[in-house]
Every structure is written in C-alpha cells, then in structure tokens.
Scaffold this active site. Structure first.
Site, mmCIF file in Angstrom:
data_model
loop_
_atom_site.group_PDB
_atom_site.id
_atom_site.type_symbol
_atom_site.label_atom_id
_atom_site.label_comp_id
_atom_site.label_asym_id
_atom_site.label_seq_id
_atom_site.Cartn_x
_atom_site.Cartn_y
_atom_site.Cartn_z
ATOM 1 N N SER A 158 0.833 -1.200 0.000
ATOM 2 C CA SER A 158 0.000 0.000 0.000
ATOM 3 C C SER A 158 0.865 1.245 0.000
ATOM 4 O O SER A 158 1.726 1.414 0.873
ATOM 5 C CB SER A 158 -0.907 0.014 1.234
ATOM 6 O OG SER A 158 -1.509 1.285 1.389
ATOM 7 N N HIS A 207 -1.156 -1.318 -4.181
ATOM 8 C CA HIS A 207 -2.477 -1.013 -3.633
ATOM 9 C C HIS A 207 -2.585 0.497 -3.449
ATOM 10 O O HIS A 207 -1.830 1.097 -2.685
ATOM 11 C CB HIS A 207 -2.643 -1.735 -2.290
ATOM 12 C CG HIS A 207 -4.027 -1.689 -1.723
ATOM 13 N ND1 HIS A 207 -5.005 -2.587 -2.099
ATOM 14 C CD2 HIS A 207 -4.587 -0.880 -0.802
ATOM 15 C CE1 HIS A 207 -6.111 -2.332 -1.414
ATOM 16 N NE2 HIS A 207 -5.883 -1.296 -0.633
ATOM 17 N N ASP A 266 -4.726 3.479 -2.177
ATOM 18 C CA ASP A 266 -5.843 3.827 -1.296
ATOM 19 C C ASP A 266 -6.396 5.192 -1.668
ATOM 20 O O ASP A 266 -5.726 6.220 -1.502
ATOM 21 C CB ASP A 266 -5.378 3.844 0.157
ATOM 22 C CG ASP A 266 -4.987 2.460 0.659
ATOM 23 O OD1 ASP A 266 -5.886 1.616 0.786
ATOM 24 O OD2 ASP A 266 -3.788 2.238 0.919
ATOM 25 N N MET A 305 -9.185 7.821 -0.735
ATOM 26 C CA MET A 305 -10.123 8.180 0.339
ATOM 27 C C MET A 305 -10.650 9.586 0.122
ATOM 28 O O MET A 305 -9.902 10.472 -0.302
ATOM 29 C CB MET A 305 -9.425 8.087 1.700
ATOM 30 C CG MET A 305 -8.735 6.767 1.980
ATOM 31 S SD MET A 305 -8.001 6.755 3.633
ATOM 32 C CE MET A 305 -6.965 5.284 3.522
ATOM 33 N N HIS A 317 -8.146 0.796 -4.376
ATOM 34 C CA HIS A 317 -9.126 0.517 -3.326
ATOM 35 C C HIS A 317 -9.868 1.817 -3.052
ATOM 36 O O HIS A 317 -9.328 2.739 -2.433
ATOM 37 C CB HIS A 317 -8.405 0.004 -2.072
ATOM 38 C CG HIS A 317 -9.307 -0.235 -0.905
ATOM 39 N ND1 HIS A 317 -8.817 -0.435 0.373
ATOM 40 C CD2 HIS A 317 -10.655 -0.320 -0.807
ATOM 41 C CE1 HIS A 317 -9.830 -0.621 1.197
ATOM 42 N NE2 HIS A 317 -10.957 -0.545 0.509
ATOM 43 N N MET A 369 -11.809 -6.390 4.777
ATOM 44 C CA MET A 369 -10.983 -5.502 5.580
ATOM 45 C C MET A 369 -10.692 -6.128 6.940
ATOM 46 O O MET A 369 -11.595 -6.615 7.617
ATOM 47 C CB MET A 369 -11.683 -4.153 5.773
ATOM 48 C CG MET A 369 -11.859 -3.345 4.501
ATOM 49 S SD MET A 369 -10.283 -2.832 3.769
ATOM 50 C CE MET A 369 -9.570 -1.835 5.092
ATOM 51 N N PHE A 402 -7.330 4.523 7.784
ATOM 52 C CA PHE A 402 -6.002 4.882 8.259
ATOM 53 C C PHE A 402 -5.087 3.663 8.245
ATOM 54 O O PHE A 402 -5.533 2.535 8.486
ATOM 55 C CB PHE A 402 -6.065 5.436 9.693
ATOM 56 C CG PHE A 402 -6.801 6.740 9.809
ATOM 57 C CD1 PHE A 402 -6.145 7.950 9.615
ATOM 58 C CD2 PHE A 402 -8.161 6.756 10.091
ATOM 59 C CE1 PHE A 402 -6.826 9.148 9.709
ATOM 60 C CE2 PHE A 402 -8.852 7.956 10.191
ATOM 61 C CZ PHE A 402 -8.181 9.150 9.995
ATOM 62 N N GLY A 403 -3.813 3.904 7.968
ATOM 63 C CA GLY A 403 -2.817 2.844 8.033
ATOM 64 C C GLY A 403 -2.317 2.655 9.447
ATOM 65 O O GLY A 403 -2.604 3.447 10.354
ATOM 66 N N GLY A 404 -1.543 1.590 9.652
ATOM 67 C CA GLY A 404 -0.904 1.370 10.940
ATOM 68 C C GLY A 404 -1.782 0.792 12.022
ATOM 69 O O GLY A 404 -1.388 0.768 13.191
ATOM 70 N N ASP A 420 -6.756 -6.596 3.962
ATOM 71 C CA ASP A 420 -6.109 -5.287 4.026
ATOM 72 C C ASP A 420 -6.212 -4.763 5.440
ATOM 73 O O ASP A 420 -7.314 -4.552 5.955
ATOM 74 C CB ASP A 420 -6.802 -4.341 3.042
ATOM 75 C CG ASP A 420 -6.220 -2.925 3.070
ATOM 76 O OD1 ASP A 420 -5.222 -2.701 3.778
ATOM 77 O OD2 ASP A 420 -6.767 -2.052 2.370
ATOM 78 N N GLY A 421 -5.044 -4.573 6.081
ATOM 79 C CA GLY A 421 -5.007 -3.964 7.402
ATOM 80 C C GLY A 421 -4.266 -4.804 8.416
ATOM 81 O O GLY A 421 -4.636 -5.951 8.677
ATOM 82 N N GLY A 422 -3.190 -4.260 8.954
ATOM 83 C CA GLY A 422 -2.459 -4.935 10.010
ATOM 84 C C GLY A 422 -1.671 -6.147 9.569
ATOM 85 O O GLY A 422 -1.337 -7.008 10.390
ATOM 86 N N GLY A 424 1.326 -2.262 4.263
ATOM 87 C CA GLY A 424 1.835 -0.913 4.170
ATOM 88 C C GLY A 424 3.149 -0.755 4.899
ATOM 89 O O GLY A 424 4.228 -0.848 4.315
#
Length: 238
Positions: free
Chosen positions: A13, A36, A38, A40, A69, A140, A146-148, A178-180, A200
C-alpha cells in the site's frame, strides 16, 4: 494482475510510502504483484488521500499493475472512471454502492478486474451469490481509513467462510485482506483462506521494501498452501 486461487500475492500500500516521491517509491516495490492505491474522500472514511488525476499519473509510471481501493462515497459514479484510467483492478466498497452487480459488470466491461470490499462488521453471506461477478473479494481486517492499525482477528472466521464459498462455487475469485498485515498476521490470514495481502508499513517501514515483499510472500504462500493441502487431499504430494 489476476491472482490464481493457489498463489499468494503481495500488494504493498502506498499509504505508507513517501507521497512526495511516489514514482521512486513505486520503483522500490517492482517485485510486488501489484501496488495497492488507497483512494479516500473524507466522506466514506474520515481521511483524505489522492484522487483520480494522481492515480492516472501513477498508472503511467508504475512498474507494477495498479490495484485501486476506493474508500469513497458514490462508488457507482466514480469507480468506472478509475477503470477508464487503465487500472488492472478497481475495488469498491459494497457499503458505498447502490447497484454492486451492475457496477462490477461495468468495471469488467471497461477493462478492469472487479473487486468488492467489505468493512469488518459487514457480513459476507448476503453477497456470496455475487462471486461469479467478481474477480476479487476484499475483506478488511481493520476499519478502513487509516494505516498502521492492528489486525482484527475477529475477521478470520469471515475469511474462512468466504474461502469455503469460493471453493464450493468453483469460481476464480481472489480473497484479499487489508489492514495490520505483518510477517506474523499474514500466516493467520493465509491459513484462514486469504491469498492476496495488502501491506503498508510491513513493506515501506523496512530498510528494503523488496526484501520485505519476498519475506511476506514466502510466509503467506507456505501458510496458504498448507491450508489448501489440508482441505484438498488431491493437492497433497505423494
């Protein structure tokens, strides 16, 4: 960018990349399966990133396919424009689409693969009949925006149910998470049945993003293959 149901793909990402040097940042992940992107809009999610003009420019300079995305409202209107930009894959959120089947068909008709994303709390069961209309299902593993964020294990049973539905339907639909995603959580997600992973900080937060991609891919592929062997005896080696 088509993901085989038995292949593990890593899609870094750019949300974690240096936005002032995106062309150079893309070059650092040339061994990725896709990038990827993002998008938003500060309406569907409480964050604002980049829009169509920037994505069009990235499409022209990226060494790997773009996987957009769209975390934006009014997906029915905007998603086809990203397909028109030549992106390999465009993913819309079902929560932001009025006519998801029509939209998925329109994305395919305009030359992109059609992806559909679900927030962590959105059940997958109402949409399983849509699988033949999709190339990718994005589940998701954090709240979008938000990332992180930390990986939500509560989504693992949903990934398993989605994988069972894909295998049962016989369609070639990739399951993306997607995420973590880290070297540890990718194993849990792959064992649950995901095979496309958005990462990411686990990529861009490392000294060598390219090496991080290879490490993540190896962990994910081994875990996913192990699950496939357990579920499909015919795939086991004699």
């Amino acid at each position: 960018m088509s993901a085989s149901p038995l292949n593990c793909c890593i899609n870094p990402s750019i949300l974690s990349a240096d936005f002032a040097n995106l062309e150079a940042e893309l070059a650092r992940i040339s061994n990725a399966d896709a990038v990827h992107v993002d998008v938003m809009d500060n309406h569907f999610v409480p964050n604002l990133t980049i829009g169509l003009p920037v994505v069009e420019r990235l499409q022209k300079v990226s060494p790997v396919p773009l996987d957009a995305h769209l975390m934006i409202a009014d997906a029915d209107r905007w998603a086809p424009l990203f397909a028109d930009a030549g992106l390999a894959s465009v993913t819309f959120h079902v929560e932001a689409a009025m006519a998801p089947i029509k939209l998925a068909r329109e994305l395919r008709a305009r030359g992109s693969q059609a992806g559909m994303a679900l927030r962590p709390a959105t059940p997958v069961e109402p949409y399983l009949d849509m699988l033949p209309e999709l190339d990718m299902l994005l589940l998701m593993t954090v709240e979008p925006g938000f990332g992180g964020q930390a990986f939500l294990d509560v989504v693992l049973p949903k990934i398993r149910r989605a994988r069972e539905a894909v295998e049962g339907s016989g369609v070639n639909v990739a399951i993306q998470v997607d995420g973590g995603i880290t070297e540890e959580t990718i194993i849990r997600a792959a064992e649950a049945g995901a095979n496309v992973f958005v990462a990411g900080s686990a990529v861009y937060g490392k000294p060598s993003p390219a090496d991080a991609i290879e490490s993540l891919r190896a962990n994910g592929q081994l875990a996913f293959a192990r699950t496939q062997n357990l579920n499909h005896p015919a795939l086991q080696k004699a």
